[in-house]
Design a protein around this motif. Sequence first.
Motif, PDB file in Angstrom:
ATOM      1  N   ALA A 108       0.833  -1.128  -0.160  1.00 18.90           N
ATOM      2  CA  ALA A 108       0.021   0.084  -0.066  1.00 18.90           C
ATOM      3  C   ALA A 108       1.028   1.061   0.445  1.00 18.90           C
ATOM      4  N   ARG A 109       0.273   2.087  -0.501  1.00 22.47           N
ATOM      5  CA  ARG A 109       0.578   3.143  -0.715  1.00 22.47           C
ATOM      6  C   ARG A 109       0.187   4.383  -0.046  1.00 22.47           C
ATOM      7  N   THR A 110       0.452   5.201   0.503  1.00 21.05           N
ATOM      8  CA  THR A 110      -0.804   6.795   1.132  1.00 21.05           C
ATOM      9  C   THR A 110       0.295   7.523   1.007  1.00 21.05           C
ATOM     10  N   GLU A 111      -0.428   8.666   1.068  1.00 23.62           N
ATOM     11  CA  GLU A 111      -0.326   9.961   1.343  1.00 23.62           C
ATOM     12  C   GLU A 111      -0.715  10.868   2.194  1.00 23.62           C
ATOM     13  N   GLY A 112      -0.387  11.162   3.384  1.00 21.74           N
ATOM     14  CA  GLY A 112      -0.669  11.902   5.053  1.00 21.74           C
ATOM     15  C   GLY A 112      -1.008  10.528   5.906  1.00 21.74           C
ATOM     16  N   SER A 113      -2.354  10.845   6.059  1.00 23.12           N
ATOM     17  CA  SER A 113      -2.473   9.007   7.270  1.00 23.12           C
ATOM     18  C   SER A 113      -3.323   8.413   6.863  1.00 23.12           C
ATOM     19  N   CYS A 114      -3.612   7.717   7.113  1.00 27.89           N
ATOM     20  CA  CYS A 114      -4.954   6.882   6.850  1.00 27.89           C
ATOM     21  C   CYS A 114      -5.315   5.127   7.964  1.00 27.89           C
ATOM     22  N   LYS A 115      -6.660   4.824   8.121  1.00 23.26           N
ATOM     23  CA  LYS A 115      -6.602   3.534   8.730  1.00 23.26           C
ATOM     24  C   LYS A 115      -7.637   2.751   8.759  1.00 23.26           C
ATOM     25  N   LEU A 116      -7.327   1.916   8.809  1.00 18.07           N
ATOM     26  CA  LEU A 116      -7.475   0.822   7.813  1.00 18.07           C
ATOM     27  C   LEU A 116      -7.742  -0.678   9.063  1.00 18.07           C
ATOM     28  N   LEU A 117      -9.392  -1.172   7.996  1.00 17.35           N
ATOM     29  CA  LEU A 117      -9.568  -2.643   8.636  1.00 17.35           C
ATOM     30  C   LEU A 117      -8.944  -3.759   8.029  1.00 17.35           C
ATOM     31  N   PHE A 118      -8.872  -4.802   8.452  1.00  8.52           N
ATOM     32  CA  PHE A 118      -8.296  -5.755   7.544  1.00  8.52           C
ATOM     33  C   PHE A 118      -8.708  -7.698   8.586  1.00  8.52           C
ATOM     34  N   ILE A 119      -9.265  -7.980   7.963  1.00 10.09           N
ATOM     35  CA  ILE A 119      -9.578  -9.779   7.919  1.00 10.09           C
ATOM     36  C   ILE A 119      -9.039 -10.096   7.218  1.00 10.09           C
ATOM     37  N   THR A 120      -8.376 -10.758   8.174  1.00  5.69           N
ATOM     38  CA  THR A 120      -6.930 -11.698   7.144  1.00  5.69           C
ATOM     39  C   THR A 120      -6.557 -12.983   7.371  1.00  5.69           C
ATOM     40  N   PRO A 121      -6.889 -14.302   6.566  1.00  6.60           N
ATOM     41  CA  PRO A 121      -6.114 -15.775   6.698  1.00  6.60           C
ATOM     42  C   PRO A 121      -5.032 -15.540   6.950  1.00  6.60           C
ATOM     43  N   GLY A 122      -3.845 -15.513   8.504  1.00  6.17           N
ATOM     44  CA  GLY A 122      -2.941 -15.149   8.701  1.00  6.17           C
ATOM     45  C   GLY A 122      -2.390 -16.056   8.088  1.00  6.17           C
ATOM     46  N   GLU A 123      -2.774 -17.336   8.237  1.00  9.22           N
ATOM     47  CA  GLU A 123      -1.400 -18.495   7.884  1.00  9.22           C
ATOM     48  C   GLU A 123      -0.525 -18.938   6.947  1.00  9.22           C
TER      49      GLU A 123
END
Length: 130
Positions: A108-123
């Motif tokens: 991901a690339r961001t300018e300034g700040s952002c907040k993200l919610l993740f639902i991740t299959p982590g294995e």
Amino acid sequence: MTKTTLSIDSEFVVLNPNQQASVELADGGLYQRLDSAYNGFAGHQLVSCYAFSANWPSWERHPNGDEIVILLSGQTEFILQTDDGDVSIKLSRQGEYVLVPRNVWHTARTEGSCKLLFITPGEGTEHRPA
């Protein structure tokens, strides 16, 4: 449960293969606990929230499922490496999301700040430098 109100900013949710939820404190030992307490995270998903003010320093991919990333605030651009080349997906309005397919490298690339919610299959999640 001792608390009736929780915050995704400080307490993440682990969904087990039976879709039962457990709450984990989002601290420095989180990922070590996920590996040890949840069978290497096999079959589990992590619901988490992170704020970013700079581009991600790495790429990642998830070999055991699709990841959902929802924009909560700010703006960001996801780059997905596909067989047909890089795909750019810009998230600029609250609630927009990207579905990152299984095994697709992304950053991901961001300018300034952002907040993200993740639902991740982590294995088995893999990382490499950006």
